[in-house]
Structure formats: C-alpha cells, structure tokens
Design a protein around this motif. Structure first.
Motif, PDB file in Angstrom:
ATOM      1  N   TYR A 120      -4.278   4.068  -1.461  1.00  0.00           N
ATOM      2  CA  TYR A 120      -5.284   4.308  -0.355  1.00  0.00           C
ATOM      3  C   TYR A 120      -5.391   5.769  -0.279  1.00  0.00           C
ATOM      4  CZ  TYR A 120      -8.142   4.880   3.782  1.00  0.00           C
ATOM      5  OH  TYR A 120      -8.836   5.597   4.827  1.00  0.00           O
ATOM      6  N   HIS A 172      -0.705  -7.241   4.615  1.00  0.00           N
ATOM      7  CA  HIS A 172      -0.717  -6.014   3.999  1.00  0.00           C
ATOM      8  C   HIS A 172       0.638  -5.380   4.293  1.00  0.00           C
ATOM      9  CE1 HIS A 172      -4.981  -6.030   3.256  1.00  0.00           C
ATOM     10  NE2 HIS A 172      -5.137  -6.610   4.208  1.00  0.00           N
ATOM     11  N   TRP A 211       0.837  -1.399   0.067  1.00  0.00           N
ATOM     12  CA  TRP A 211       0.001   0.035   0.029  1.00  0.00           C
ATOM     13  C   TRP A 211       0.757   1.342  -0.059  1.00  0.00           C
ATOM     14  CZ3 TRP A 211      -5.369  -0.122   0.195  1.00  0.00           C
ATOM     15  CH2 TRP A 211      -5.991  -1.332   0.618  1.00  0.00           C
TER      16      TRP A 211
END
Ligand SMILES: NC(=O)C1=CN([C@@H]2O[C@H](COP(=O)(O)OP(=O)(O)OC[C@H]3O[C@@H](n4cnc5c(N)ncnc54)[C@H](OP(=O)(O)O)[C@@H]3O)[C@@H](O)[C@H]2O)C=CC1
Ligand SMILES: O=C1OC[C@@H](O)[C@H](O)[C@H]1O
Length: 358
Positions: free
Chosen positions: A81, A35, A8
């Motif tokens: 994000y 993640h 991310w």
C-alpha cells in the motif's frame, strides 16, 4: 467459505496510511477478509515503531519496521500500500511490481498519464494486481447510486452534472514542505482533489468504462499561484450532448450539495457530512412535478471505520480470485482520468519541476 487473506506492507506513516491501518485494525462484526499488516515501510525506524505501537492493534502481530526498499521485497508481503506523496507513487509502484508484489497505490496513480501507463503495462505484463486507491468508488452508497442512475434510470436520460470538491486548505499557514502546496510534490487542487470530481464525472455521467467511454472534449481554467493551482474548473462535453462541470478549490470549502446530476425526470444531489466529496454520506432525489413522484432521501453512517476498508476488502477478494485488476476501479478508468488531468494542466500551462516525463 474461508475469508481471503492478504499480507500488507504499508509505505509511509502519514495521514492516509494512518487512516488505512486504522480501518484494517478496527474490529468488525462481519469481516470480509483477513488483513495482516506484516510490514511498515518507513523513512526512520523510530517513526515506524511509534506508528505501529499506536495503530497496529486489536490482535495484529507486531509488524516488521523496515526501509521502503526492504519492505517491498519482504517475503511476508503480498501487496504494498503506497501512502506516499504523489511524486513517489511511480517509483515505489514500479519497484514493488518489479519485486513481484501486488500494489494498491494512493491517488493520483502518478503525476501524469505517461508514468501511469508505464505502471499499468508493467503490472499487466507481470500479471500482478494494481489499483489506484480511489476508495470512494467502493462506498456502498456510491454503488447504490450507480445502480439507481444507470440501471434503474431513476431520473431518466441524463443531461448534465455539476461537481464541486473544494477544501479551504489554509495554504498560508502550511509549511513550505507541505505536499499539498509544494510544486515539487505535484501539489495543488487538481491532482489532490480533482481526481474525485473527475471520478464522479466518470461514475455518473457515463455508463461506459475506460476505453469504451463516450467521446468527450474538455475546456478548463486554472488559477495558478506559487507554482500550484489553487482553483481548477473544467467543462467536459460529451459527443451525445451531456456535460459536466468539475470544480476544485483550495481557497474555499465545498458547498453542501457537492454533486448535482440533472436528468429528464429529476435531479440527484449528493453530499457528505464533512463536505468532502471523497466521503459522500447522503443523497437526495427530487423529481419533476409532472412525474408525481415523491422525493427520496438517504443518509448513511460510516460507524467506526474511516471508509478505506471497502477498497482493501475488494483487493483481497480480487486477488484471491486471481484477478489482476478491479472491475470497480479499473486501470483504463485511471488512465482516462490521468489523461484529463494532463489535458487540464496542458491547457493552463501548469508544469511541475523535477518531474520525469513532463
Ligand atoms: N484517500 C484519501 O482520502 C486520501 C489520500 N491521500 C493521498 O495519500 C498520499 C499521501 O498523502 P498524506 O498521507 O496526506 O501525506 P502525508 O504528508 O501525511 O504523509 C506522506 C508520508 O510519505 C512519506 N514520505 C516519503 N517521502 C516524503 C517526502 N519527500 N515528503 C513528505 N513525505 C514523504 C512520509 O512517511 P515516513 O516518513 O513515515 O516514511 C510521510 O509520512 C497522497 O498521494 C494523497 O493524495 C491523502 C489524504 C487522503
Ligand atoms: O484524497 C484526499 O481527500 C481528502 C483531502 O483532505 C486530501 O487532501 C486528499 O488528498
């Protein structure tokens, strides 16, 4: 089977980025995905360093601290994000998709349907994953209620629902740059929390998705002060007779029972311990006396997580399976909600300044 892995870039270090990163980094007994926070995209390096030191913890490698521009093109990033104010969603989603990255963008996807459609069309043409971060749709309690209401038909055919998500924001005490009160950030109750009441309408009054929705019409009122709506109320009437009343206010808090869904056999009530419709934590089902059925009640606890991990895990699973869209939070649902948000603003003459496509 190995867990899906997602790297991310998190843009912004404000409230929701903090909640998101906390959930990613929280140690879990049974993780559903790996993640990795590769990059924090920030306006100032010092802010990013502080954020990373405080929240990117529990065995995560130190993330790179980069500008937004550098973050979305970084080679170690699969998905961006976007935890920025509403008016920045369009720009950074488009740029991230152009850079070949998947995107999970905070709600509302953009400030209107026109921007949203452009984002959706770009993602679809590039075969990249895009989702509006309507985290509530992924809560186990919500998936369970959808099954009870639509598949098990626990209260029979539905008649109507009332849904109220309100937060006493203390607007007078917020500074002029607050994103919830400043029109230049598309502030106000409708775009900030109206997204959730409309989501509950979509989740529970209609068992169809997006383009296949039952036909409906909307009538609404807004109380507009200093360029933002402090109260918004809409009645949505379906062609088949069902109706929803969706209420949002920045002047008072939600009632204890934030959602009431009436059906031919009884009523479902939904609430949350913090009276935030975004975070439902209990439901109660009462049946009409003639059914002879006893009421059902259920309360769940989030434990140590904030609740954003469910949507992050769903992104990881979908992307690992080669999907470019979520079946739980599909883009046609986002576009439909954006269309209703536009319609409510148009009916009440609410326009935001400095916004392309108004
Ligand atoms: N899912 C949920 O429950 C919630 C979702 N949200 C959504 O998340 C988004 C962000 O909200 P929230 O985290 O509360 O906002 P904050 O104001 O707390 O944080 C926004 C961040 O955006 C960055 N930023 C970039 N440009 C600007 C600008 N012009 N003004 C202010 N900040 C800017 C800043 O990050 P930096 O300087 O670090 O780069 C800032 O920290 C919104 O779309 C909101 O609707 C918000 C709260 C809850
Ligand atoms: O998404 C949200 O839900 C909770 C609220 O506090 C916040 O303002 C909003 O952005």
């Amino acid at each position: 089977m190995s867990l899906p892995t997602l790297r991310w870039a998190v843009l912004g270090t404000g409230f929701i980025s903090t909640q998101f990163v906390q959930d990613i980094c929280e140690e879990k007994a049974a993780p559903k995905a790996n993640h990795i926070i590769s990059v924090i995209g920030v306006s100032t390096t010092a802010k990013g360093e502080k954020f990373a030191n405080e929240y990117v913890v529990n065995g995560q490698a130190k993330p790179k601290i980069l500008s937004y521009e550098e973050a979305i093109t970084d080679k170690d990033v699969d998905i961006v994000y976007i935890g920025l104010p509403h008016t920045s969603h369009y720009e950074w989603t488009i740029k991230s998709l152009e850079a070949g990255k998947h995107v999970l963008c905070e709600k509302p996807l953009a400030v209107n349907r026109k921007q949203s459609l452009e984002m959706v069309e770009l993602a679809r043409s590039k075969k990249l994953f895009l989702m509006e971060a309507v985290w509530t749709r992924f809560f186990p309690i919500i998936l369970e209620l959808q099954k009870l209401i639509h598949e098990d038909k626990i209260i029979g055919d539905l008649n109507r629902m009332v849904c109220d998500f309100s937060i006493d924001m203390g607007l007078d005490k917020l500074g002029p740059e607050s994103r919830v009160k400043n029109p230049k950030y598309a502030g106000g109750a409708l775009l900030d929390i109206g997204v959730y009441t409309l989501t509950f309408w979509r989740l529970f009054l209609d068992d169809q998705f997006g383009r296949d929705t039952t036909k409906f019409e909307v009538k609404s009122f807004q109380t507009i002060e200093n360029g933002i709506d402090v109260v918004s109320s809409a009645i949505i009437k379906h062609a088949d007779g069902k109706s929803a009343i969706c209420i949002n206010s920045f002047l008072n808090n939600s009632p204890k029972e934030m959602v009431r869904i009436d059906g031919e056999k009884g009523t479902v009530y939904i609430g949350g311990d913090r009276r935030l419709l975004s975070e439902p934590s209990w439901y109660k089902i009462e049946f009409k006396p003639e059914t002879g059925l006893a009421p059902i009640e259920k309360t769940v606890s989030k434990g140590a997580i904030n609740g954003l991990i469910h949507e992050a895990d769903a992104c990881a699973k979908d992307i690992a399976e080669g999907k470019t869209e979520s079946s739980i939070c599909p883009l046609d649902e986002t576009l439909l909600v954006m269309e209703v948000l536009d319609e409510i603003r148009a009916q009440n003459g609410l326009k935001f300044p400095e916004i392309k496509y108004e």
